[in-house]
Scaffold this motif. Sequence first.
Motif, PDB file in Angstrom:
ATOM      1  N   ASP A   1      11.160  52.877  64.130  1.00  0.00           N
ATOM      2  CA  ASP A   1      11.593  51.358  63.793  1.00  0.00           C
ATOM      3  C   ASP A   1      13.110  51.205  64.457  1.00  0.00           C
ATOM      4  N   GLY A   2      13.377  51.618  65.496  1.00  0.00           N
ATOM      5  CA  GLY A   2      14.661  51.041  66.207  1.00  0.00           C
ATOM      6  C   GLY A   2      15.782  51.938  65.594  1.00  0.00           C
ATOM      7  N   ALA A   3      15.681  53.150  65.012  1.00  0.00           N
ATOM      8  CA  ALA A   3      16.727  53.917  64.672  1.00  0.00           C
ATOM      9  C   ALA A   3      16.373  55.208  65.444  1.00  0.00           C
ATOM     10  N   ILE A   4      17.347  55.936  65.826  1.00  0.00           N
ATOM     11  CA  ILE A   4      17.369  57.316  66.315  1.00  0.00           C
ATOM     12  C   ILE A   4      17.314  58.325  65.172  1.00  0.00           C
ATOM     13  N   THR A   5      16.233  58.860  65.067  1.00  0.00           N
ATOM     14  CA  THR A   5      16.059  60.014  63.951  1.00  0.00           C
ATOM     15  C   THR A   5      15.909  61.335  64.035  1.00  0.00           C
ATOM     16  N   ASP A   6      15.806  61.587  65.494  1.00  0.00           N
ATOM     17  CA  ASP A   6      15.964  63.010  65.823  1.00  0.00           C
ATOM     18  C   ASP A   6      16.091  63.149  67.295  1.00  0.00           C
ATOM     19  N   PHE A   7      16.775  64.396  67.682  1.00  0.00           N
ATOM     20  CA  PHE A   7      16.808  64.472  69.195  1.00  0.00           C
ATOM     21  C   PHE A   7      17.001  66.024  69.512  1.00  0.00           C
ATOM     22  N   THR A   8      16.826  66.612  70.851  1.00  0.00           N
ATOM     23  CA  THR A   8      17.013  67.965  71.079  1.00  0.00           C
ATOM     24  C   THR A   8      17.655  67.989  72.349  1.00  0.00           C
ATOM     25  N   THR A   9      18.939  68.670  72.459  1.00  0.00           N
ATOM     26  CA  THR A   9      19.557  68.790  73.756  1.00  0.00           C
ATOM     27  C   THR A   9      19.093  70.045  74.536  1.00  0.00           C
TER      28      THR A   9
ATOM     29  N   GLY B   1      26.832  58.800  74.219  1.00  0.00           N
ATOM     30  CA  GLY B   1      26.258  58.013  75.428  1.00  0.00           C
ATOM     31  C   GLY B   1      24.878  57.704  75.559  1.00  0.00           C
ATOM     32  N   GLU B   2      24.131  58.905  75.201  1.00  0.00           N
ATOM     33  CA  GLU B   2      22.719  58.671  75.482  1.00  0.00           C
ATOM     34  C   GLU B   2      22.031  57.685  74.293  1.00  0.00           C
ATOM     35  N   GLU B   3      22.429  57.626  73.313  1.00  0.00           N
ATOM     36  CA  GLU B   3      22.212  56.771  72.077  1.00  0.00           C
ATOM     37  C   GLU B   3      21.880  55.497  72.303  1.00  0.00           C
ATOM     38  N   VAL B   4      23.336  54.996  73.344  1.00  0.00           N
ATOM     39  CA  VAL B   4      23.319  53.650  73.823  1.00  0.00           C
ATOM     40  C   VAL B   4      22.392  53.179  74.822  1.00  0.00           C
ATOM     41  N   GLN B   5      21.961  54.074  75.592  1.00  0.00           N
ATOM     42  CA  GLN B   5      21.101  53.830  76.552  1.00  0.00           C
ATOM     43  C   GLN B   5      19.573  53.765  75.584  1.00  0.00           C
ATOM     44  N   VAL B   6      19.144  54.534  75.025  1.00  0.00           N
ATOM     45  CA  VAL B   6      17.976  54.627  74.217  1.00  0.00           C
ATOM     46  C   VAL B   6      17.692  53.344  73.377  1.00  0.00           C
TER      47      VAL B   6
ATOM     48  N   ASP C   1      16.533  50.367  85.037  1.00  0.00           N
ATOM     49  CA  ASP C   1      17.923  50.286  84.951  1.00  0.00           C
ATOM     50  C   ASP C   1      18.267  49.257  84.171  1.00  0.00           C
ATOM     51  N   GLY C   2      19.541  49.443  83.393  1.00  0.00           N
ATOM     52  CA  GLY C   2      20.262  48.342  82.685  1.00  0.00           C
ATOM     53  C   GLY C   2      20.155  48.610  81.258  1.00  0.00           C
ATOM     54  N   SER C   3      19.691  49.851  80.926  1.00  0.00           N
ATOM     55  CA  SER C   3      19.606  50.002  79.380  1.00  0.00           C
ATOM     56  C   SER C   3      21.152  50.313  78.736  1.00  0.00           C
ATOM     57  N   THR C   4      21.774  50.785  79.543  1.00  0.00           N
ATOM     58  CA  THR C   4      23.111  51.018  78.845  1.00  0.00           C
ATOM     59  C   THR C   4      24.122  49.770  78.882  1.00  0.00           C
ATOM     60  N   THR C   5      23.971  48.847  79.616  1.00  0.00           N
ATOM     61  CA  THR C   5      24.585  47.810  79.385  1.00  0.00           C
ATOM     62  C   THR C   5      24.101  46.832  78.380  1.00  0.00           C
ATOM     63  N   ALA C   6      22.369  46.870  78.350  1.00  0.00           N
ATOM     64  CA  ALA C   6      21.900  46.184  77.149  1.00  0.00           C
ATOM     65  C   ALA C   6      22.311  46.770  75.783  1.00  0.00           C
ATOM     66  N   GLY C   7      22.562  48.008  75.732  1.00  0.00           N
ATOM     67  CA  GLY C   7      22.739  48.558  74.614  1.00  0.00           C
ATOM     68  C   GLY C   7      24.414  48.236  74.072  1.00  0.00           C
ATOM     69  N   ILE C   8      25.355  48.437  75.098  1.00  0.00           N
ATOM     70  CA  ILE C   8      26.664  47.979  74.892  1.00  0.00           C
ATOM     71  C   ILE C   8      26.929  46.298  74.542  1.00  0.00           C
TER      72      ILE C   8
END
Length: 292
Positions: free
Chosen positions: A153-161, A119-124, A277-284
């Motif tokens: 460059d527009g790709a999710i490369t790493d993350f920490t929860t 879910g977070e990836e869509v928002q990012v 606001d609006g990043s999630t809908t923009a990603g979808i």
Amino acid sequence: MVGRAAYIAVDWGTTNRRAYAMTAGGAVVDSLQDDRGVLALTQDDYPDAIAALRDRFGVHSVVMAGMVGSTRGWREAPYIDAPATLQDLAAACLEVAPDVRIIPGIALRSGPRPDVMRGEEVQVLGAISTGAAPSTALFCQPGTHNKWIETVDGAITDFTTVMTGELFALIRSHGILAGMLDGPVADSDAFRDGLRRGREARNLAAALFEVRAGVLLARLAPWDAAAYASGIMIGADVGTRSDLGQRPVYLLAGGALATLYGVAITEASGRAVAVPDGSTTAGIHAIWSSRA
């Protein structure tokens, strides 16, 4: 004039659901938000839930993100590996019913530690697609499970929860600190004192016990205990980042928790930039557009 709906976007979380009627140009023409998250549904409930959304918004394609694609949701949409782009997510969408698709999450399968997001990836990536954040950036998404997310460059490369929010809720309601943390949690001297303690703490569990000792020994006002404890936990979280002074941190959240993280980042010599606001809908929408 906004236009007519072309498809339905759904951000389907653990406890809440947000659904949007979207135009072909990416505008929201209608929406609903309710407590019909995945914990409120069984797998057999989803076809009727989709039918109800189509009754409300029209018989359109449905694109869903979030926990609906988890093992607790309708059907598991397998994670794709990082690095991952919007195009990668679009190509891996799982069709669970005619013209109904679930966007997959992203996983770190190799390297020193495993991690997953859904879910977070869509928002990012939605924030990047609208220009609200650059394609190479550091994101912070405060919540029950805070996420630090890196893109290149527009790709999710790493993350920490980080389970900061969940752990604070647990110590607030269970254990030896329960009953001591009933005061408000907001930006205050006590919160900022907690931030400093959390950033320097080598032992988070010991720092948290100091909340109890501080109250008992009249070194911490009872009313300030919750803000101080929250500061310790958020400070410890933010304190793990050694790169805050090197680039902005894009905050993907709103409300009180985002404010607290913004203060914490600033206190740690960083700079927080709020993403509208609006990043999630923009990603979808970007994913729907690539598959349309």
